[in-house]
Motif scaffolding. Structure first.
Motif, mmCIF file in Angstrom:
data_model
loop_
_atom_site.group_PDB
_atom_site.id
_atom_site.type_symbol
_atom_site.label_atom_id
_atom_site.label_comp_id
_atom_site.label_asym_id
_atom_site.label_seq_id
_atom_site.Cartn_x
_atom_site.Cartn_y
_atom_site.Cartn_z
ATOM 1 N N ASN A 134 45.306 54.513 21.071
ATOM 2 C CA ASN A 134 46.257 55.461 21.651
ATOM 3 C C ASN A 134 46.530 56.677 20.781
ATOM 4 O O ASN A 134 47.316 57.533 21.167
ATOM 5 C CB ASN A 134 47.580 54.754 21.953
ATOM 6 C CG ASN A 134 47.466 53.822 23.147
ATOM 7 O OD1 ASN A 134 46.729 52.850 23.124
ATOM 8 N ND2 ASN A 134 48.195 54.118 24.205
ATOM 9 N N VAL A 135 45.885 56.775 19.624
ATOM 10 C CA VAL A 135 46.097 57.892 18.706
ATOM 11 C C VAL A 135 44.742 58.375 18.203
ATOM 12 O O VAL A 135 43.878 57.576 17.838
ATOM 13 C CB VAL A 135 46.985 57.472 17.511
ATOM 14 C CG1 VAL A 135 47.164 58.635 16.541
ATOM 15 C CG2 VAL A 135 48.341 56.965 17.980
ATOM 16 N N THR A 136 44.563 59.684 18.168
ATOM 17 C CA THR A 136 43.289 60.242 17.696
ATOM 18 C C THR A 136 43.114 60.040 16.197
ATOM 19 O O THR A 136 42.057 59.603 15.731
ATOM 20 C CB THR A 136 43.202 61.741 18.039
ATOM 21 O OG1 THR A 136 43.290 61.887 19.458
ATOM 22 C CG2 THR A 136 41.895 62.345 17.553
ATOM 23 N N SER A 137 44.148 60.375 15.400
ATOM 24 C CA SER A 137 44.065 60.207 13.947
ATOM 25 C C SER A 137 45.449 59.917 13.394
ATOM 26 O O SER A 137 46.441 60.515 13.831
ATOM 27 C CB SER A 137 43.501 61.465 13.279
ATOM 28 O OG SER A 137 43.387 61.287 11.873
ATOM 29 N N SER A 138 45.519 58.986 12.448
ATOM 30 C CA SER A 138 46.807 58.587 11.858
ATOM 31 C C SER A 138 46.830 58.891 10.368
ATOM 32 O O SER A 138 45.857 58.643 9.648
ATOM 33 C CB SER A 138 47.062 57.089 12.071
ATOM 34 O OG SER A 138 47.158 56.792 13.448
ATOM 35 N N LEU A 139 47.979 59.410 9.927
ATOM 36 C CA LEU A 139 48.209 59.753 8.527
ATOM 37 C C LEU A 139 49.236 58.769 7.976
ATOM 38 O O LEU A 139 50.332 58.643 8.515
ATOM 39 C CB LEU A 139 48.731 61.184 8.441
ATOM 40 C CG LEU A 139 48.737 61.910 7.103
ATOM 41 C CD1 LEU A 139 47.315 62.129 6.600
ATOM 42 C CD2 LEU A 139 49.439 63.250 7.262
#
Length: 302
Positions: A134-139
């Motif tokens: 559900n998220v393109t990229s996580s930090l």
């Protein structure tokens, strides 16, 4: 943002070799633009300070960003009012059917506890699992980075003999990776933590790249090879005075703590510290938003 130049322009090849982001006319004509939707899981006790620090960095790009603040439902925050949470935050159950272009998971003051002992660990693992689709990229920041390394890649943390506290120099290991485009070969970053992760485990993991590390402070920037997860073990988002405030707070609590290293001029806590990491903090967040979120996220989530 990229520069738009003719596809056959001779300078294009030179710029690309220098790792400059260029875009040709054809791609520019077909590129759709919309605001980015970023969800921030704020695990810091002083939530309003963390909000300001992160929004300052997210707001310093040409990209419009919509922010959703998330707090844990399984943990009651003591340092922020219920009114603030009710007005500006939501919980995972209310957004889990949505998709986001990016996510940030902050640090938390629970690093000396085993992950499974943290009272919101089950909720956090549900969120991290959800982020895969559900998220393109996580930090992930500080303890959030250690939690991600443990959950996604099986890398344990270990307790340090004394707190890693100060401003440390870091060396870039992969200068052509887009996350560190524009970085100096050596740059400074703050750390404030009692635990660390083994550098060798990161180097040997087939799904990870160690982008930057310090001889004194260990690994700092780690990225998954699919760019879904970016881990920052330090606190590039910190303001100039943050380490000083933490140090003085610990002294008042009677904690045996050393003066933050390489921070106060002449190691004198009465002198004003200088910010030597601000430009790289802005660059890191800008690179993440542009290359790993904006350039990669679908225009319409299916």
């Amino acid at each position: 943002m990229p520069i738009n130049i003719p596809k056959e322009l001779p300078a294009r090849e030179i710029l690309e070799k220098e790792n400059i982001f260029v875009m040709d006319d054809e791609r520019a004509r077909t590129q759709d633009i919309r605001p980015l939707n970023i969800v921030i899981l704020n695990l810091m006790p002083e939530k309003e300070k963390a909000e300001t620090q992160l929004l300052r960095l997210l707001g310093n790009t040409p990209i419009q960003v919509n922010i959703t603040f998330l707090h844990t439902a399984t943990h009651k925050s003591k340092n922020v009012s219920k009114h603030h949470l009710d007005q500006f935050y939501t919980t995972f159950s209310k957004i889990k059917n949505r998709r986001y272009d990016g996510m940030i998971i902050t640090g938390a003051p629970v690093e000396t506890m085993e992950f499974e002992e943290v009272n919101y660990w089950e909720e956090l693992t549900e969120i991290m699992e959800w982020s895969k689709t559900n998220v393109t990229s996580s930090l992930h920041i500080c303890w959030g980075a250690q939690a991600a390394l443990y959950y996604h890649y099986g890398i344990e943390k270990f307790e340090l003999p004394e707190k890693c506290l100060g401003i440390y120099e870091h060396t870039i290991h992969y200068p052509t990776v887009k996350l560190v485009r524009g970085f100096d070969d050596v740059f400074s970053a703050p750390h404030s933590r009692y635990t660390d992760v083994e550098k060798q485990q990161i180097l040997e993991h087939p799904d990870l790249l160690l982008l930057a590390s310090s001889e004194e402070a260990g690994p700092l920037l780690i990225i998954s090879k699919d760019a879904k997860h970016i881990m920052i073990t330090g606190h590039l988002e910190y303001e100039t005075e943050t380490l000083a405030e933490e140090y003085k707070r610990d002294i008042q609590r009677g904690i045996d703590i050393h003066i933050p290293e390489h921070y106060f001029p002449n190691d004198n806590p009465n002198k004003q510290p200088r910010n030597t990491w601000r430009s790289h903090a802005h660059l890191l967040f800008s690179n993440w938003l542009n290359y790993y979120v904006y350039q990669e996220t679908p225009y319409i989530w299916e």
